[in-house]
Design a protein around this motif. Structure first.
Motif, PDB file in Angstrom:
ATOM      1  N   ALA A 225       0.869  -1.192   0.000  1.00 38.16           N
ATOM      2  CA  ALA A 225       0.000   0.000   0.000  1.00 38.16           C
ATOM      3  C   ALA A 225       0.899   1.233   0.000  1.00 38.16           C
ATOM      4  O   ALA A 225       1.376   1.661   1.043  1.00 38.16           O
ATOM      5  CB  ALA A 225      -0.901  -0.013   1.219  1.00 38.16           C
ATOM      6  N   HIS A 226       1.140   1.783  -1.175  1.00 36.81           N
ATOM      7  CA  HIS A 226       2.104   2.878  -1.301  1.00 36.81           C
ATOM      8  C   HIS A 226       1.452   4.229  -1.615  1.00 36.81           C
ATOM      9  O   HIS A 226       2.133   5.194  -1.939  1.00 36.81           O
ATOM     10  CB  HIS A 226       3.131   2.548  -2.376  1.00 36.81           C
ATOM     11  CG  HIS A 226       2.527   2.390  -3.748  1.00 36.81           C
ATOM     12  ND1 HIS A 226       1.739   1.307  -4.091  1.00 36.81           N
ATOM     13  CD2 HIS A 226       2.581   3.182  -4.846  1.00 36.81           C
ATOM     14  CE1 HIS A 226       1.348   1.447  -5.334  1.00 36.81           C
ATOM     15  NE2 HIS A 226       1.836   2.583  -5.823  1.00 36.81           N
ATOM     16  N   THR A 227       0.111   4.287  -1.481  1.00 41.65           N
ATOM     17  CA  THR A 227      -0.604   5.538  -1.690  1.00 41.65           C
ATOM     18  C   THR A 227      -1.516   5.792  -0.486  1.00 41.65           C
ATOM     19  O   THR A 227      -1.858   4.852   0.237  1.00 41.65           O
ATOM     20  CB  THR A 227      -1.477   5.489  -2.960  1.00 41.65           C
ATOM     21  OG1 THR A 227      -2.521   4.529  -2.768  1.00 41.65           O
ATOM     22  CG2 THR A 227      -0.653   5.108  -4.177  1.00 41.65           C
ATOM     23  N   PRO A 228      -1.934   7.043  -0.260  1.00 43.39           N
ATOM     24  CA  PRO A 228      -2.863   7.313   0.846  1.00 43.39           C
ATOM     25  C   PRO A 228      -4.130   6.471   0.766  1.00 43.39           C
ATOM     26  O   PRO A 228      -4.574   5.909   1.769  1.00 43.39           O
ATOM     27  CB  PRO A 228      -3.172   8.807   0.682  1.00 43.39           C
ATOM     28  CG  PRO A 228      -1.946   9.371   0.034  1.00 43.39           C
ATOM     29  CD  PRO A 228      -1.489   8.295  -0.918  1.00 43.39           C
ATOM     30  N   ASN A 229      -4.708   6.357  -0.417  1.00 46.88           N
ATOM     31  CA  ASN A 229      -5.934   5.585  -0.589  1.00 46.88           C
ATOM     32  C   ASN A 229      -5.690   4.107  -0.298  1.00 46.88           C
ATOM     33  O   ASN A 229      -6.483   3.457   0.393  1.00 46.88           O
ATOM     34  CB  ASN A 229      -6.459   5.759  -2.020  1.00 46.88           C
ATOM     35  CG  ASN A 229      -7.716   4.953  -2.284  1.00 46.88           C
ATOM     36  OD1 ASN A 229      -8.766   5.209  -1.716  1.00 46.88           O
ATOM     37  ND2 ASN A 229      -7.609   3.972  -3.153  1.00 46.88           N
ATOM     38  N   GLY A 230      -4.595   3.569  -0.810  1.00 49.15           N
ATOM     39  CA  GLY A 230      -4.278   2.161  -0.589  1.00 49.15           C
ATOM     40  C   GLY A 230      -4.037   1.849   0.873  1.00 49.15           C
ATOM     41  O   GLY A 230      -4.533   0.850   1.405  1.00 49.15           O
TER      42      GLY A 230
END
Length: 236
Positions: free
Chosen positions: A177-182
């Motif tokens: 999970a490398h994004t805010p949403n992820g």
């Protein structure tokens, strides 16, 4: 996404081996750099458009417009009905394009009520991924029973909600999970699983990439976790 010459070579090899369908993951960088030049996509799918790759695109509008190229000239566009970008993307398709929606809302063409799924992979976001896959394959004429069975048998990929076995009575899960949403989707799902224990999040962000997302990811982690450990990820 490799160069267009390599992509064409791989497709040629696949056709010679008798393959009828090719699934390609298309990055926004690749679209902007014309790495899929010469390919006429039959189906274009966009699962979501969130804060990502702004170190390259600089602005959300640029990022949106680049991603939208994927559905601007396809026969079928598979789009997330729950996203606020749905109608903008729908209007960017051509007149003969069939728009198929997926989502948790009842108004979506494929939703958990009219197309219930039983998955081995955890998380609400994987239900959405499954519904998106169902929408795409249904448009190709694949039987719905076959689709449901294939999704039910699908095992998690390494690094995607991957559980690490141990003898310390700990539940350890690795996810890319490398994004805010992820990160938010993963931690929300794990938060429900850790209702009787502590949730410890170990997070990081790649060096020399999107700097703005770091504070956002830190805020999400501290809201949804009991303890947050921040570490280095590929400082480059």
């Amino acid at each position: 996404s490799p160069s267009p010459f390599m992509v064409q070579n791989l497709i040629k090899s696949a056709v010679e081996k008798g393959n009828e369908f090719i699934v390609l993951e298309v990055t926004s960088h690749a679209l902007d750099k014309f790495r899929f030049w010469g390919i006429k996509f039959g189906i274009g799918m966009i699962t979501n458009i969130t804060h990502e790759h702004l170190d390259y695109h600089k602005h959300k509008t640029n990022y949106f417009n680049t991603k939208a190229k994927l559905v601007s000239n396809v026969r079928v566009a598979v789009l997330n009905k729950d996203e606020n970008h749905f109608y903008r993307l729908s209007h960017l398709t051509h007149g003969k394009c069939q728009v198929i929606s997926f989502g948790l809302s009842k108004s979506a063409d494929f939703n958990p009520k009219n197309f219930p799924l039983k998955l081995k992979v955890p998380g609400e976001f994987n239900i959405l991924n499954g519904l998106a896959a169902a929408a795409a394959t249904s448009s190709l004429g694949v039987d719905k029973k076959v689709i449901k069975q294939a999704l039910a048998n699908f095992e998690s990929l390494p690094g995607r909600m991957e559980e690490v076995e141990n003898k310390k009575d700990l539940k350890i899960v690795i996810d890319f999970a490398h994004t805010p949403n992820g990160l938010e989707n993963v931690l929300k799902d794990l938060r429900t699983q850790a209702s009787h224990g502590r949730l410890i999040a170990l997070i990081g962000a790649e060096g020399f990439r999107d700097v703005k997302k770091r504070a956002m990811m830190g805020e999400i982690a501290q809201k949804l976790s009991d303890i947050v450990i921040v570490t280095s990820v590929d400082p480059r």
